[in-house]
Design an enzyme around this catalytic site. Sequence first.
Site, PDB file in Angstrom:
ATOM      1  N   SER A 149       0.909  -1.328   0.191  1.00 40.30           N
ATOM      2  CA  SER A 149      -0.092  -0.083   0.279  1.00 40.30           C
ATOM      3  C   SER A 149       0.656   1.081  -0.323  1.00 40.30           C
ATOM      4  CB  SER A 149      -1.000  -0.244   1.136  1.00 40.30           C
ATOM      5  OG  SER A 149      -1.542   1.106   1.401  1.00 40.30           O
ATOM      6  N   TYR A 162      -1.459  -0.939  10.570  1.00 41.44           N
ATOM      7  CA  TYR A 162      -1.348  -1.142   9.354  1.00 41.44           C
ATOM      8  C   TYR A 162      -0.185  -0.700   8.260  1.00 41.44           C
ATOM      9  CZ  TYR A 162      -3.412  -1.428   4.170  1.00 41.44           C
ATOM     10  OH  TYR A 162      -3.621  -2.047   3.457  1.00 41.44           O
ATOM     11  N   LYS A 166       2.942  -2.907   5.957  1.00 41.94           N
ATOM     12  CA  LYS A 166       2.773  -2.564   4.811  1.00 41.94           C
ATOM     13  C   LYS A 166       4.214  -2.265   4.403  1.00 41.94           C
ATOM     14  CE  LYS A 166      -1.399  -3.777   3.239  1.00 41.94           C
ATOM     15  NZ  LYS A 166      -1.042  -5.101   2.750  1.00 41.94           N
TER      16      LYS A 166
END
Length: 258
Positions: A149, A162, A166
Amino acid sequence: MKSIKQKFDLKGKVAIVTGSSKGIGLSIAKGLAENGAKLVISSRKQAAVDMVAEEFKKAGLEAIGLACHIGDAEQRKVLVAKTMEQYGRIDILVNNAAINPFYGPLETSGEEVFDKIMNVNVKAPWLLSNLVQPHMKAQGSGSIINISSVEGIHPGFRLGLYSMTKSALIMLTKNQAKEWGRYGIRSNVVCPGLIKTKFSESLWSDEKLAAGYNQMVPLKRMAEPDEMAGVVMLLASDAGSYMTGGVYAADGGYLISG
């Protein structure tokens, strides 16, 4: 010499796409299948993967559905074993399945959430790739595509855990490329921006946030899930045969804005 059309052709290739019953994973799987690959549709529920596999078959595409909770060691082994049993090879692995169970400041998250998100977003792609590696090594070729991402490159607010996972996935990709290139195995990572999927609904359904995002990015809009399939096609096929260890953003220009 193959023509460029032939280089994009995936006939005879077998692809596993995790988290492919919906969203980005589904559009990637469909793109690979339309380009000739035999697809293993995988996500947690058997009913969901069966439904997608049936849709593919009705469209004249080749696919099977294998349920796999990517965070479960035994289920990962079964996924690879059943793929080999069915098709006898694995050419493409797309590590797409991910979770984001927490939205908020770093200091307000609990350890159990950290463990859960690391297990699915980092540990699972590492271990699943390790299971696939011997088969790719034996055939002297293979393409691993990890879906990260833009959050792994540029931190946003309230997505810290998160983002950490990533970012780790990007470094996993580079190490896979460095260590496994000698076996003919390529590994690349795609970093999508904000895409209109169920996964990111909490972000794009917030009108104020969505308007701010659309104003900021050069292309002035969010992406549709099927806009991620093209870059994966390049990385999966012989058209991208000299591409490994690369980090490819498909983000409407998010990383150059601001």
